[in-house]
Design a protein around this motif. Sequence first.
Motif, PDB file in Angstrom:
ATOM      1  N   VAL A  92       0.825  -1.206   0.000  1.00 47.06           N
ATOM      2  CA  VAL A  92       0.000   0.000   0.000  1.00 47.06           C
ATOM      3  C   VAL A  92       0.861   1.259   0.000  1.00 47.06           C
ATOM      4  O   VAL A  92       0.557   2.221  -0.700  1.00 47.06           O
ATOM      5  CB  VAL A  92      -0.956  -0.017   1.219  1.00 47.06           C
ATOM      6  N   TRP A  93       1.945   1.256   0.780  1.00 52.34           N
ATOM      7  CA  TRP A  93       2.829   2.412   0.891  1.00 52.34           C
ATOM      8  C   TRP A  93       4.283   2.003   0.659  1.00 52.34           C
ATOM      9  O   TRP A  93       5.092   1.980   1.594  1.00 52.34           O
ATOM     10  CB  TRP A  93       2.713   3.059   2.264  1.00 52.34           C
ATOM     11  N   PRO A  94       4.658   1.697  -0.573  1.00 48.86           N
ATOM     12  CA  PRO A  94       6.039   1.246  -0.818  1.00 48.86           C
ATOM     13  C   PRO A  94       7.074   2.305  -0.458  1.00 48.86           C
ATOM     14  O   PRO A  94       8.180   1.979  -0.040  1.00 48.86           O
ATOM     15  CB  PRO A  94       6.063   0.914  -2.309  1.00 48.86           C
ATOM     16  N   GLY A  95       6.722   3.570  -0.602  1.00 54.58           N
ATOM     17  CA  GLY A  95       7.663   4.640  -0.265  1.00 54.58           C
ATOM     18  C   GLY A  95       8.017   4.654   1.211  1.00 54.58           C
ATOM     19  O   GLY A  95       9.175   4.847   1.587  1.00 54.58           O
ATOM     20  N   ILE A  96       7.016   4.433   2.053  1.00 52.14           N
ATOM     21  CA  ILE A  96       7.264   4.408   3.505  1.00 52.14           C
ATOM     22  C   ILE A  96       8.141   3.213   3.856  1.00 52.14           C
ATOM     23  O   ILE A  96       9.035   3.315   4.700  1.00 52.14           O
ATOM     24  CB  ILE A  96       5.932   4.382   4.278  1.00 52.14           C
ATOM     25  N   THR A  97       7.902   2.081   3.223  1.00 52.44           N
ATOM     26  CA  THR A  97       8.714   0.894   3.491  1.00 52.44           C
ATOM     27  C   THR A  97      10.161   1.130   3.092  1.00 52.44           C
ATOM     28  O   THR A  97      11.088   0.788   3.835  1.00 52.44           O
ATOM     29  CB  THR A  97       8.139  -0.324   2.741  1.00 52.44           C
ATOM     30  N   ALA A  98      10.376   1.736   1.920  1.00 52.96           N
ATOM     31  CA  ALA A  98      11.743   2.034   1.484  1.00 52.96           C
ATOM     32  C   ALA A  98      12.396   3.030   2.432  1.00 52.96           C
ATOM     33  O   ALA A  98      13.570   2.877   2.801  1.00 52.96           O
ATOM     34  CB  ALA A  98      11.725   2.594   0.058  1.00 52.96           C
ATOM     35  N   LEU A  99      11.645   4.039   2.869  1.00 54.54           N
ATOM     36  CA  LEU A  99      12.171   5.020   3.813  1.00 54.54           C
ATOM     37  C   LEU A  99      12.531   4.355   5.141  1.00 54.54           C
ATOM     38  O   LEU A  99      13.576   4.658   5.730  1.00 54.54           O
ATOM     39  CB  LEU A  99      11.149   6.139   4.030  1.00 54.54           C
ATOM     40  N   ALA A 100      11.680   3.446   5.598  1.00 53.45           N
ATOM     41  CA  ALA A 100      11.970   2.748   6.855  1.00 53.45           C
ATOM     42  C   ALA A 100      13.258   1.929   6.743  1.00 53.45           C
ATOM     43  O   ALA A 100      14.059   1.894   7.680  1.00 53.45           O
ATOM     44  CB  ALA A 100      10.796   1.843   7.235  1.00 53.45           C
ATOM     45  N   LEU A 101      13.473   1.296   5.599  1.00 54.22           N
ATOM     46  CA  LEU A 101      14.697   0.527   5.386  1.00 54.22           C
ATOM     47  C   LEU A 101      15.920   1.437   5.429  1.00 54.22           C
ATOM     48  O   LEU A 101      16.921   1.124   6.075  1.00 54.22           O
ATOM     49  CB  LEU A 101      14.634  -0.220   4.054  1.00 54.22           C
ATOM     50  N   VAL A 102      15.824   2.579   4.766  1.00 50.63           N
ATOM     51  CA  VAL A 102      16.945   3.530   4.767  1.00 50.63           C
ATOM     52  C   VAL A 102      17.203   4.035   6.185  1.00 50.63           C
ATOM     53  O   VAL A 102      18.358   4.143   6.618  1.00 50.63           O
ATOM     54  CB  VAL A 102      16.668   4.697   3.793  1.00 50.63           C
ATOM     55  N   MET A 103      16.151   4.318   6.943  1.00 49.65           N
ATOM     56  CA  MET A 103      16.326   4.810   8.310  1.00 49.65           C
ATOM     57  C   MET A 103      16.923   3.735   9.219  1.00 49.65           C
ATOM     58  O   MET A 103      17.720   4.027  10.113  1.00 49.65           O
ATOM     59  CB  MET A 103      14.992   5.305   8.881  1.00 49.65           C
ATOM     60  N   LEU A 104      16.561   2.488   8.979  1.00 47.78           N
ATOM     61  CA  LEU A 104      17.150   1.390   9.747  1.00 47.78           C
ATOM     62  C   LEU A 104      18.652   1.300   9.481  1.00 47.78           C
ATOM     63  O   LEU A 104      19.461   1.169  10.409  1.00 47.78           O
ATOM     64  CB  LEU A 104      16.464   0.068   9.391  1.00 47.78           C
ATOM     65  N   ILE A 105      19.032   1.423   8.228  1.00 46.27           N
ATOM     66  CA  ILE A 105      20.456   1.398   7.878  1.00 46.27           C
ATOM     67  C   ILE A 105      21.164   2.615   8.454  1.00 46.27           C
ATOM     68  O   ILE A 105      22.288   2.522   8.956  1.00 46.27           O
ATOM     69  CB  ILE A 105      20.635   1.298   6.351  1.00 46.27           C
ATOM     70  N   ALA A 106      20.497   3.776   8.433  1.00 44.49           N
ATOM     71  CA  ALA A 106      21.085   4.994   9.001  1.00 44.49           C
ATOM     72  C   ALA A 106      21.314   4.828  10.504  1.00 44.49           C
ATOM     73  O   ALA A 106      22.386   5.189  11.028  1.00 44.49           O
ATOM     74  CB  ALA A 106      20.180   6.190   8.732  1.00 44.49           C
ATOM     75  N   ALA A 107      20.334   4.274  11.216  1.00 47.75           N
ATOM     76  CA  ALA A 107      20.494   4.057  12.659  1.00 47.75           C
ATOM     77  C   ALA A 107      21.640   3.090  12.931  1.00 47.75           C
ATOM     78  O   ALA A 107      22.454   3.315  13.836  1.00 47.75           O
ATOM     79  CB  ALA A 107      19.181   3.523  13.246  1.00 47.75           C
ATOM     80  N   TRP A 108      21.709   2.031  12.134  1.00 53.66           N
ATOM     81  CA  TRP A 108      22.818   1.078  12.291  1.00 53.66           C
ATOM     82  C   TRP A 108      24.148   1.771  12.094  1.00 53.66           C
ATOM     83  O   TRP A 108      25.093   1.560  12.857  1.00 53.66           O
ATOM     84  CB  TRP A 108      22.655  -0.068  11.283  1.00 53.66           C
ATOM     85  N   ALA A 109      24.250   2.605  11.061  1.00 50.36           N
ATOM     86  CA  ALA A 109      25.511   3.286  10.764  1.00 50.36           C
ATOM     87  C   ALA A 109      25.895   4.243  11.897  1.00 50.36           C
ATOM     88  O   ALA A 109      27.062   4.304  12.297  1.00 50.36           O
ATOM     89  CB  ALA A 109      25.408   4.034   9.437  1.00 50.36           C
ATOM     90  N   LEU A 110      24.946   4.991  12.421  1.00 54.09           N
ATOM     91  CA  LEU A 110      25.243   5.940  13.496  1.00 54.09           C
ATOM     92  C   LEU A 110      25.715   5.210  14.758  1.00 54.09           C
ATOM     93  O   LEU A 110      26.705   5.600  15.386  1.00 54.09           O
ATOM     94  CB  LEU A 110      24.015   6.798  13.799  1.00 54.09           C
ATOM     95  N   ILE A 111      25.027   4.140  15.121  1.00 51.90           N
ATOM     96  CA  ILE A 111      25.395   3.386  16.333  1.00 51.90           C
ATOM     97  C   ILE A 111      26.729   2.684  16.136  1.00 51.90           C
ATOM     98  O   ILE A 111      27.614   2.741  16.995  1.00 51.90           O
ATOM     99  CB  ILE A 111      24.278   2.378  16.692  1.00 51.90           C
ATOM    100  N   THR A 112      26.906   2.039  14.994  1.00 49.50           N
ATOM    101  CA  THR A 112      28.159   1.332  14.725  1.00 49.50           C
ATOM    102  C   THR A 112      29.337   2.292  14.688  1.00 49.50           C
ATOM    103  O   THR A 112      30.408   2.012  15.245  1.00 49.50           O
ATOM    104  CB  THR A 112      28.062   0.558  13.389  1.00 49.50           C
ATOM    105  N   GLY A 113      29.162   3.430  14.049  1.00 52.16           N
ATOM    106  CA  GLY A 113      30.231   4.427  13.992  1.00 52.16           C
ATOM    107  C   GLY A 113      30.633   4.916  15.370  1.00 52.16           C
ATOM    108  O   GLY A 113      31.829   5.040  15.682  1.00 52.16           O
ATOM    109  N   ALA A 114      29.641   5.197  16.208  1.00 52.48           N
ATOM    110  CA  ALA A 114      29.938   5.650  17.574  1.00 52.48           C
ATOM    111  C   ALA A 114      30.693   4.568  18.353  1.00 52.48           C
ATOM    112  O   ALA A 114      31.645   4.864  19.087  1.00 52.48           O
ATOM    113  CB  ALA A 114      28.646   6.026  18.293  1.00 52.48           C
TER     114      ALA A 114
END
Length: 196
Positions: A92-114
Amino acid sequence: MAFGETPMLARLADHWWAIGLRGLFAVLFGLVAFLLPLPTLVALVWLFGAFAFLDGVFSLVAAWRRRAGDPPWWALLLTGLAGVAAGVISFVWPGITALALVMLIAAWALITGALEIAAAVRLRKEIEGEWLLGLSGVLTIGLGALLVIAPDAGAIGLVWVFGAYAVLFGVMMMVLGYRLRVYRDRLRSADRRLAA
């Protein structure tokens, strides 16, 4: 089977064309990902949605047909409902799903980097070159920040990375298929010479 030939190698050599075809399809997918990144992203989201939906349905069936020793029914029920919901949201909302995936990767990158920077600080007295770990942490945090600032570009970037992987993988599979064909032909000609 010829001398020195293993059953696995013989099977692969006999089906060299399947490996080559697999590589060709991977290269074609990679090229489509580069040329049509948005439709590719939507297709990947829908593929995830189909997987999540079917996984959810199977979990619901497992909750309904639960036997002694299986996980608790409520855990299967919740897993099933979450999977079905994720699948429906993906369609129904493929854009939101893609955005959620990108945000999950962003959170992983921020935590891993720290954590990489913290590890570099702790290791600075124990090893040389700890600054490389710290620098990788800074780069990882930079990636996470870029994905948070520009998630649309991050989603397209992920499609391009996946496309590049598919092209490289496909080329390697096609080369492997060709080498297996040459190997098979060489074995067959050796077998014909021995039979003559």
